[in-house]
Enzyme design. Structure first.
Site, PDB file in Angstrom:
ATOM      1  CG  HIS A 112      -7.040 -83.049  57.136  1.00 61.19           C
ATOM      2  ND1 HIS A 112      -7.329 -83.421  58.432  1.00 61.19           N
ATOM      3  CD2 HIS A 112      -7.908 -82.029  56.836  1.00 61.19           C
ATOM      4  CE1 HIS A 112      -8.316 -82.667  58.896  1.00 61.19           C
ATOM      5  NE2 HIS A 112      -8.676 -81.819  57.951  1.00 61.19           N
ATOM      6  CG  ASP A 148      -8.981 -76.884  60.861  1.00 65.07           C
ATOM      7  OD1 ASP A 148      -8.773 -76.007  60.004  1.00 65.07           O
ATOM      8  OD2 ASP A 148      -9.844 -77.782  60.741  1.00 65.07           O
ATOM      9  CG  HIS A 150     -12.229 -80.572  59.976  1.00 68.22           C
ATOM     10  ND1 HIS A 150     -12.300 -79.307  59.423  1.00 68.22           N
ATOM     11  CD2 HIS A 150     -13.409 -81.182  59.727  1.00 68.22           C
ATOM     12  CE1 HIS A 150     -13.486 -79.149  58.855  1.00 68.22           C
ATOM     13  NE2 HIS A 150     -14.188 -80.260  59.023  1.00 68.22           N
TER      14      HIS A 150
HETATM   15 ZN   LIG Z   1     -10.811 -77.751  59.079  1.00 69.39          ZN
END
Ligand SMILES: [Zn+2]
Length: 295
Positions: A112, A148, A150
């Site tokens: 991220h 993942d 996300h």
């Molecule tokens: Zn994650």
């Protein structure tokens, strides 16, 4: 700790060797400066020194555009993040030297983190550092497979300008989970496999096959952003895939015949982590009939 559980799982496979991260700190900095902006790196270092007993507050200045600031800098955050980036660089170097599979036990995760942003527990982008290493001489094309739970918004943004990098991301709705906003592929080399609802194992693996087929067409090596938060019981995910799915994921990666550099991302169901890692290790170390040799 999470990493201890993962190590327990991985080392069930006798063929897996644990190695210390062996990279020069200056080399880590060289790659960090390629994937992050200098003023962001300065901020991270300085605020990490300044953080003391008080609970730090997430700073919106260093959050991705449109993404709510949720990650603060604690004392030691910068050093820990640099150590994780060093592990990613060390694993990528092994791959450039001919290792078929290298797995970087990164903590904190990184997918991220953008060029000048932190978020979702990520400060420095470990997968982008691995890509930077594998792309250093620009002769090798690289596929990023982010599995993942996300969406790895930071990685996608960082690698977007490199026309030698393809990206396939399998993830949950980005509106109902981090980064909490619609996220579309940045260019034609990037493809998203977004699941509006929890996928069944066969649905998930079908999308994975499609992703890997595309990477096989274009890429000489694969960087996997591996999150164990896709399994049931994860406090940050809400799917119900079994830990054993990682055996199928690992086996599919092995049968591509491409060298694989695995970067540890999320996974927060502590009791599941050893099972996930053990399954992945079993799958990816299955004998394969072909191997790839890097140029
Ligand atoms: Zn994650």
């Amino acid at each position: 700790m999470r990493i201890d559980e993962i190590v327990d799982g991985l080392t069930h496979q006798e063929s897996i060797h644990m190695l210390p991260s062996e990279v020069d700190e200056g080399d880590v900095w060289d790659h960090l400066r390629k994937v992050h902006d200098e003023d962001y790196l300065d901020f991270l270092e300085e605020s990490s020194k300044e953080s003391g007993v008080h609970r730090p507050i997430p700073d919106p200045t260093w959050s991705a555009p449109g993404v709510k600031a949720d990650t603060a800098v604690w004392a030691g955050s910068a050093a820990a993040a640099r150590s994780a980036a060093g592990a990613a660089l060390s694993a990528a170097r092994l791959v450039t030297h001919g290792t078929d599979i290298a797995y970087a036990l990164c903590r904190p995760p990184g997918h991220h983190a953008g060029r000048r942003s932190m978020g979702g527990y990520c400060y420095l982008n470990n997968a982008a550092v691995a890509v930077s290493c594998l792309r250093a001489d620009e002769t090798r094309t690289v596929g990023v497979l982010d599995i993942d739970f996300h969406f790895g918004n930071g990685t996608a943004a960082i690698v977007a300008d490199d026309d030698g990098v393809w990206l396939e991301s399998l993830h949950a709705s980005t509106i109902e989970s981090f980064p909490w906003r619609a996220s579309n592929p940045i260019n034609a080399r990037h493809r998203h496999h977004e699941f509006a609802q929890a996928p069944s194992p066969s649905t998930y693996l079908g999308e994975l096959d499609d992703a890997l087929q595309n990477l096989l067409v274009h890429c000489d090596a694969i960087v996997v952003s591996l999150g164990y938060d896709i399994v049931w019981g994860d406090p940050h995910g809400h799917w119900s895939l079994p830990p054993l799915i990682f055996r199928d994921i690992g086996a599919r990666l092995a049968t591509t015949g491409l060298p694989v550099c695995v970067i540890q991302e999320g996974g927060y169901a502590r009791r599941q982590l050893a099972g996930c890692a053990s399954s992945f290790a079993t799958g990816i170390t299955l004998p394969v009939t072909s191997g790839a040799t890097l140029p």
